[in-house]
Design a protein around this motif. Structure first.
Motif, PDB file in Angstrom:
ATOM      1  N   GLN A 251       0.828  -1.202   0.000  1.00 10.11           N
ATOM      2  CA  GLN A 251       0.000   0.000   0.000  1.00 10.11           C
ATOM      3  C   GLN A 251       0.866   1.257   0.000  1.00 10.11           C
ATOM      4  O   GLN A 251       0.564   2.239  -0.686  1.00 10.11           O
ATOM      5  N   VAL A 252       1.951   1.250   0.768  1.00  9.04           N
ATOM      6  CA  VAL A 252       2.869   2.389   0.791  1.00  9.04           C
ATOM      7  C   VAL A 252       3.477   2.609  -0.586  1.00  9.04           C
ATOM      8  O   VAL A 252       3.551   3.743  -1.088  1.00  9.04           O
ATOM      9  N   ALA A 253       3.912   1.519  -1.226  1.00  6.30           N
ATOM     10  CA  ALA A 253       4.510   1.628  -2.563  1.00  6.30           C
ATOM     11  C   ALA A 253       3.499   2.148  -3.576  1.00  6.30           C
ATOM     12  O   ALA A 253       3.830   2.981  -4.431  1.00  6.30           O
ATOM     13  N   ALA A 254       2.265   1.675  -3.491  1.00  7.29           N
ATOM     14  CA  ALA A 254       1.234   2.106  -4.441  1.00  7.29           C
ATOM     15  C   ALA A 254       0.917   3.583  -4.289  1.00  7.29           C
ATOM     16  O   ALA A 254       0.682   4.286  -5.280  1.00  7.29           O
ATOM     17  N   ALA A 255       0.925   4.069  -3.061  1.00  9.20           N
ATOM     18  CA  ALA A 255       0.659   5.498  -2.839  1.00  9.20           C
ATOM     19  C   ALA A 255       1.701   6.346  -3.554  1.00  9.20           C
ATOM     20  O   ALA A 255       1.383   7.387  -4.144  1.00  9.20           O
ATOM     21  N   GLY A 256       2.943   5.914  -3.510  1.00  7.93           N
ATOM     22  CA  GLY A 256       4.004   6.663  -4.157  1.00  7.93           C
ATOM     23  C   GLY A 256       3.910   6.693  -5.660  1.00  7.93           C
ATOM     24  O   GLY A 256       4.423   7.624  -6.306  1.00  7.93           O
ATOM     25  N   CYS A 257       3.271   5.689  -6.244  1.00  3.55           N
ATOM     26  CA  CYS A 257       3.151   5.605  -7.708  1.00  3.55           C
ATOM     27  C   CYS A 257       2.126   6.577  -8.277  1.00  3.55           C
ATOM     28  O   CYS A 257       1.986   6.680  -9.495  1.00  3.55           O
ATOM     29  N   ARG A 258       1.434   7.284  -7.424  1.00  5.54           N
ATOM     30  CA  ARG A 258       0.399   8.209  -7.884  1.00  5.54           C
ATOM     31  C   ARG A 258       0.921   9.635  -8.069  1.00  5.54           C
ATOM     32  O   ARG A 258       0.145  10.551  -8.325  1.00  5.54           O
ATOM     33  N   SER A 259       2.223   9.819  -7.934  1.00  8.63           N
ATOM     34  CA  SER A 259       2.814  11.147  -8.106  1.00  8.63           C
ATOM     35  C   SER A 259       4.137  11.009  -8.843  1.00  8.63           C
ATOM     36  O   SER A 259       4.756   9.937  -8.847  1.00  8.63           O
ATOM     37  N   LEU A 260       4.595  12.091  -9.428  1.00  7.43           N
ATOM     38  CA  LEU A 260       5.855  12.086 -10.155  1.00  7.43           C
ATOM     39  C   LEU A 260       7.020  12.101  -9.176  1.00  7.43           C
ATOM     40  O   LEU A 260       7.082  12.932  -8.279  1.00  7.43           O
ATOM     41  N   GLY A 261       7.948  11.181  -9.367  1.00  5.26           N
ATOM     42  CA  GLY A 261       9.122  11.117  -8.517  1.00  5.26           C
ATOM     43  C   GLY A 261       8.992  10.107  -7.404  1.00  5.26           C
ATOM     44  O   GLY A 261       7.902   9.639  -7.070  1.00  5.26           O
ATOM     45  N   ALA A 262      10.141   9.766  -6.810  1.00  4.69           N
ATOM     46  CA  ALA A 262      10.167   8.718  -5.790  1.00  4.69           C
ATOM     47  C   ALA A 262       9.607   9.154  -4.449  1.00  4.69           C
ATOM     48  O   ALA A 262       9.217   8.310  -3.639  1.00  4.69           O
ATOM     49  N   ARG A 263       9.554  10.475  -4.178  1.00  3.97           N
ATOM     50  CA  ARG A 263       9.210  10.913  -2.830  1.00  3.97           C
ATOM     51  C   ARG A 263       7.919  11.717  -2.736  1.00  3.97           C
ATOM     52  O   ARG A 263       7.317  11.779  -1.665  1.00  3.97           O
ATOM     53  N   THR A 264       7.486  12.333  -3.810  1.00  5.69           N
ATOM     54  CA  THR A 264       6.341  13.247  -3.749  1.00  5.69           C
ATOM     55  C   THR A 264       5.127  12.591  -3.108  1.00  5.69           C
ATOM     56  O   THR A 264       4.458  13.189  -2.256  1.00  5.69           O
ATOM     57  N   GLY A 265       4.817  11.363  -3.517  1.00  7.27           N
ATOM     58  CA  GLY A 265       3.596  10.720  -3.048  1.00  7.27           C
ATOM     59  C   GLY A 265       3.772   9.794  -1.862  1.00  7.27           C
ATOM     60  O   GLY A 265       2.812   9.109  -1.473  1.00  7.27           O
ATOM     61  N   LEU A 266       4.969   9.736  -1.276  1.00  8.95           N
ATOM     62  CA  LEU A 266       5.161   8.844  -0.128  1.00  8.95           C
ATOM     63  C   LEU A 266       4.213   9.228   1.004  1.00  8.95           C
ATOM     64  O   LEU A 266       4.195  10.379   1.436  1.00  8.95           O
ATOM     65  N   PRO A 267       3.449   8.280   1.508  1.00  3.92           N
ATOM     66  CA  PRO A 267       2.437   8.620   2.521  1.00  3.92           C
ATOM     67  C   PRO A 267       3.027   8.774   3.913  1.00  3.92           C
ATOM     68  O   PRO A 267       4.066   8.191   4.238  1.00  3.92           O
ATOM     69  N   ARG A 268       2.357   9.579   4.721  1.00  5.27           N
ATOM     70  CA  ARG A 268       2.702   9.682   6.132  1.00  5.27           C
ATOM     71  C   ARG A 268       1.860   8.686   6.926  1.00  5.27           C
ATOM     72  O   ARG A 268       0.870   8.154   6.432  1.00  5.27           O
ATOM     73  N   ARG A 269       2.279   8.433   8.125  1.00  4.36           N
ATOM     74  CA  ARG A 269       1.636   7.418   8.952  1.00  4.36           C
ATOM     75  C   ARG A 269       0.155   7.704   9.164  1.00  4.36           C
ATOM     76  O   ARG A 269      -0.651   6.778   9.308  1.00  4.36           O
TER      77      ARG A 269
END
Length: 377
Positions: free
Chosen positions: A349-367
């Motif tokens: 789920q964490v990895a999938a959240a990141g795939c929704r934005s450009l770049g490796a960090r933009t979409g990384l979710p917070r706890r």
């Protein structure tokens, strides 16, 4: 005035579980800058095209994984090397803003920080990376013994992405002496990686690594081979992108059950997956068993299959750093003592959240991201 009996109370969500008591993680490896350009379709040789968007942000496997871990609530410390240049300053500022301790990153007054050109193809949803390593590279002399001891003090885990192998081995040996567990990101065969793997407690692999490293005929048999060759590892996970992941967990006790072919077991587990399920799930063999891989041998353990989130095409932007995001979540899960059945869907789920934005960090979710709520409770 309404009577007290007519008052309606809204449902108040229960608070998240407390953060892990031991949540310091040390990450050793690559940090740098990504120059990300999206294009309508990848160019042919000698073509001239225009980008549709551009983003400059921090990157590098270790930098991305530690950022993921920090946003989930861990306290990461980074050990790496940069140059005192504009890209290096970008890297430090972004890591510090996310709560990553950068005081153990060596900054050289000469040379260049590492950077990567990333071309994201909107048509195929793929990304092409052109990496330029930093110079001069990190060497054991860059890290004093006192700094190393300070960096490892109180750490629950140490993570390596395989970069700077000579210095990485020095850090790994010290972590082993201090009885700190080690997680290795085995993305591809690299110089010095075998020495690190021999000290590993946990391994997370890319899809191609297990068979490339073992020459086994299938991924499941390759995981058995890895378990036999690396006697200390407690589990090995291979990530498969949109096809989820496979995990082999070692058993400390020898089960009395008869030997089961690991390839056949994997196929039987796949049949239990609900193809209509949109969120990540996990299917596991019911108990520890003797898993065989033909002439390769047998290990005692348990096989688990994790699915990936089914991201609608309209929401899938960029897969850059998805594996790093996954590893950041695995670091959190180990610190939190999550069972594998819970850990794999959480990391997916964490990895999938990141795939929704450009770049490796933009979409990384917070706890506190609502999308993570069901996986944290």
């Amino acid at each position: 005035m309404a009577s007290s009996s007519s008052v309606v109370y809204a449902d108040v969500p229960s608070p998240l579980p407390p953060l892990p008591e031991k949540r310091i993680v040390v990450g050793f490896g690559g940090v740098g800058v990504d120059y990300l350009a999206t294009v309508v379709t990848f160019p042919k040789p000698d073509d001239k095209i225009r980008s549709t968007s551009l983003k400059v942000q921090g990157g590098g496997n270790a930098g991305n994984a530690l950022t993921s871990a920090a946003r989930l609530g861990l306290t990461p410390r980074a050990i790496s090397k940069l140059a005192n240049d504009a890209p290096g300053r970008i890297v430090l500022e972004e890591l510090e803003a996310d709560g990553v301790d950068t005081s153990y990153i060596v900054v050289s007054e000469e040379g260049n920080s590492s950077f990567t050109y990333v071309i994201v193809d909107n048509e195929t949803k793929t990304r092409t990376c052109i990496f330029t390593p930093g110079h001069p590279p990190m060497t054991p002399g860059d890290l004093s013994q006192s700094s190393l001891i300070s960096a490892l003090d109180g750490a629950r885990l140490v993570y390596f992405d395989g970069r700077f192998p000579d210095t990485a081995l020095v850090v790994a040996k010290e972590a082993t002496c201090m009885q700190i567990p080690i997680l290795i990101d085995a993305e591809r065969k690299r110089e010095g990686l075998d020495d690190l793997l021999n000290l590993a407690d946990y391994v997370v692999c890319s899809a191609k690594f297990p068979q490339a490293w073992t020459t086994a005929p299938s991924i499941p048999s390759a995981l058995v081979s890895m378990m036999l060759r690396l006697s200390h590892i407690k589990f090995v996970i291979v990530t498969l992108g949109e096809d989820g992941c496979i995990m082999l967990e070692r058993s400390m006790n020898e089960p009395e059950s008869k030997e089961i072919d690991v390839d056949s077991l994997l196929e039987s587990l796949k049949l239990k997956i609900d193809g209509n399920e949109l969120i990540p799930t996990c299917i596991s063999s019911k108990s520890m068993m003797r898993l065989g891989a033909g002439l390769i041998g047998t290990v005692s353990g348990r096989l688990l299959v994790g699915t990936a989130e089914k991201i609608p095409p309209s929401e899938l932007i960029d897969t850059t750093g998805a594996g790093d995001a996954f590893i950041g979540a695995i670091l959190y899960a180990i610190c939190a003592g999550m069972a594998p059945e819970k850990m794999l869907p959480f990391a997916a789920q964490v990895a999938a959240a990141g795939c929704r934005s450009l770049g490796a960090r933009t979409g990384l979710p917070r706890r506190t991201d609502p999308r993570l709520d069901p996986f944290l409770r």
